[in-house]
Design an enzyme around this catalytic site. Structure first.
Site, PDB file in Angstrom:
ATOM      1  N   ASP A  11     -44.989  38.936  34.478  1.00  0.00           N
ATOM      2  CA  ASP A  11     -43.492  39.292  34.841  1.00  0.00           C
ATOM      3  C   ASP A  11     -42.745  38.747  33.744  1.00  0.00           C
ATOM      4  OD1 ASP A  11     -41.137  39.665  35.957  1.00  0.00           O
ATOM      5  OD2 ASP A  11     -40.781  37.431  37.039  1.00  0.00           O
ATOM      6  N   SER A  12     -41.422  38.826  33.371  1.00  0.00           N
ATOM      7  CA  SER A  12     -40.750  38.590  32.278  1.00  0.00           C
ATOM      8  C   SER A  12     -40.370  37.222  32.001  1.00  0.00           C
ATOM      9  CB  SER A  12     -39.452  39.418  32.151  1.00  0.00           C
ATOM     10  OG  SER A  12     -38.499  39.165  33.432  1.00  0.00           O
ATOM     11  N   TYR A  43     -35.808  41.453  31.189  1.00  0.00           N
ATOM     12  CA  TYR A  43     -36.351  42.950  30.897  1.00  0.00           C
ATOM     13  C   TYR A  43     -35.105  43.864  31.397  1.00  0.00           C
ATOM     14  CZ  TYR A  43     -41.243  42.180  30.442  1.00  0.00           C
ATOM     15  OH  TYR A  43     -42.563  41.639  30.202  1.00  0.00           O
ATOM     16  N   GLY A  44     -34.189  43.286  32.083  1.00  0.00           N
ATOM     17  CA  GLY A  44     -33.189  44.293  32.752  1.00  0.00           C
ATOM     18  C   GLY A  44     -32.241  44.791  31.822  1.00  0.00           C
ATOM     19  N   CYS A  75     -42.953  42.702  38.733  1.00  0.00           N
ATOM     20  CA  CYS A  75     -41.694  42.782  38.257  1.00  0.00           C
ATOM     21  C   CYS A  75     -41.163  44.236  38.439  1.00  0.00           C
ATOM     22  CB  CYS A  75     -41.343  42.569  36.871  1.00  0.00           C
ATOM     23  SG  CYS A  75     -40.098  43.180  35.974  1.00  0.00           S
ATOM     24  N   ASN A  76     -40.192  44.438  39.362  1.00  0.00           N
ATOM     25  CA  ASN A  76     -39.685  45.892  39.843  1.00  0.00           C
ATOM     26  C   ASN A  76     -39.236  46.521  38.243  1.00  0.00           C
ATOM     27  OD1 ASN A  76     -39.137  45.982  42.821  1.00  0.00           O
ATOM     28  ND2 ASN A  76     -38.835  43.965  42.066  1.00  0.00           N
ATOM     29  N   THR A  77     -38.452  45.975  37.577  1.00  0.00           N
ATOM     30  CA  THR A  77     -37.914  46.562  36.356  1.00  0.00           C
ATOM     31  C   THR A  77     -39.334  47.113  35.587  1.00  0.00           C
ATOM     32  OG1 THR A  77     -36.062  44.987  36.391  1.00  0.00           O
ATOM     33  CG2 THR A  77     -36.722  46.185  34.287  1.00  0.00           C
ATOM     34  N   CYS A 190     -35.818  42.258  42.722  1.00  0.00           N
ATOM     35  CA  CYS A 190     -36.132  41.483  41.591  1.00  0.00           C
ATOM     36  C   CYS A 190     -36.925  40.381  41.943  1.00  0.00           C
ATOM     37  CB  CYS A 190     -35.033  41.076  40.683  1.00  0.00           C
ATOM     38  SG  CYS A 190     -35.476  39.999  39.207  1.00  0.00           S
ATOM     39  N   HIS A 192     -37.330  37.404  40.808  1.00  0.00           N
ATOM     40  CA  HIS A 192     -36.670  36.169  40.598  1.00  0.00           C
ATOM     41  C   HIS A 192     -35.687  35.816  41.823  1.00  0.00           C
ATOM     42  CE1 HIS A 192     -37.808  36.412  36.676  1.00  0.00           C
ATOM     43  NE2 HIS A 192     -37.350  35.396  36.277  1.00  0.00           N
TER      44      HIS A 192
END
Length: 270
Positions: A11-12, A43-44, A75-77, A190, A192
């Site tokens: 993940d970021s 990342y977004g 991570c969805n992004t 997300c 997070h």
């Protein structure tokens, strides 16, 4: 000694810990390597082409370094951007992705009004809109992109205060009224955001069902690990397999004291 091949989680930032926590319940004997791409966080806001290039390169290097049995993109992004490209680039590697939980939201809604709370990158993705077309065509789905929530979640985990008014500004567009109908499902798209879920419940203008996909992701990972298994699971009583601790890696090389305390609380060495 033969090292136990890990499950690699990427993940970021620390959002993937919401998924890692569930993975531990489902796969308590698997060794985990958690890659925190903090050098690129968040990342977004990235443009798609440079982010895709970075992710493919980063995942390739981590596969080479750790020889994982499965890679989980928490991570969805990231996954909505490069999931298919990763599978094409590394055809011998098993991948598990994270995508907005639109299908379960469509099954559970009573009002037909769903919101997806995500990063701007996830909101822009054709992948996200395809999920809506395939699984929620009979619903009204509002996509809400936040520039700040991922950073607010990281600050929250460090113990920094975030004002209710600031949080409400980020989630207010999720709440839609249409006559007698109101939004009744909000997808946390997300990894997070579940860290802020209790705060969201406190400040929401009315009660809604907040969908955290972490448990479903962990279930899918467990299925994939079972089919991808090379060595028996378990760090104990496995002849010839060297036990190693779960590990966190920061791509920036920076490791501040607050982050290290957080990771230690999740059973990770850094």
């Amino acid at each position: 000694m033969i090292c136990h091949r890990p499950v690699l989680i990427l993940d970021s930032g620390v959002g993937g810990l919401t998924v890692l926590r569930e993975v531990r319940f489902k796969l308590p004997y698997e060794r985990l390597v958690y890659v925190i791409d903090d050098a690129a966080f968040p990342y977004g806001g990235w443009d798609e082409i440079p982010l895709a290039e970075r992710l493919i390169d980063l995942v390739g290097r981590q596969i080479e370094l750790h020889d994982p049995k499965v890679v989980l993109i928490a991570c969805n992004t990231a996954f909505t951007l490069v999931g298919e490209a990763l599978r094409a680039a590394f055809p011998d590697m098993a991948f598990v992705g994270t995508v907005p939980a639109i299908k379960p939201a469509a099954h559970r809604t009573r009002s037909g009004l769903i919101s997806v709370l995500a990063t701007p990158g996830t909101v822009r993705r054709a992948y996200t809109r395809d999920l809506i077309a395939r699984h929620a065509s009979n619903c009204h789905v509002r996509l809400v992109g936040s520039d700040l929530l991922a950073e607010m979640a990281e600050a929250h985990l460090r113990g920094d205060d975030t004002a209710d008014a600031d949080l409400l500004t980020e989630i207010a567009d999720c709440f839609l009224e249409d006559g007698a109908r109101r939004t009744d499902i909000i997808v946390l798209a997300c990894t997070h955001y579940p860290f802020l879920a209790n705060r969201f419940r406190e400040i929401a203008p009315w009660p809604v069902d907040w969908i955290d996909p972490a448990e479903a992701i962990a279930r899918q990972l467990a299925r994939v690990v079972e089919t991808a298994r090379v060595l028996p699971a378990g760090n104990v009583s496995v002849r010839g397999v060297e036990a190693q601790p779960d590990q966190a890696i920061f791509t920036s090389g920076r490791r501040d004291a607050d982050s290290l305390r957080l990771l230690t609380g999740f059973g990770l060495s850094a």
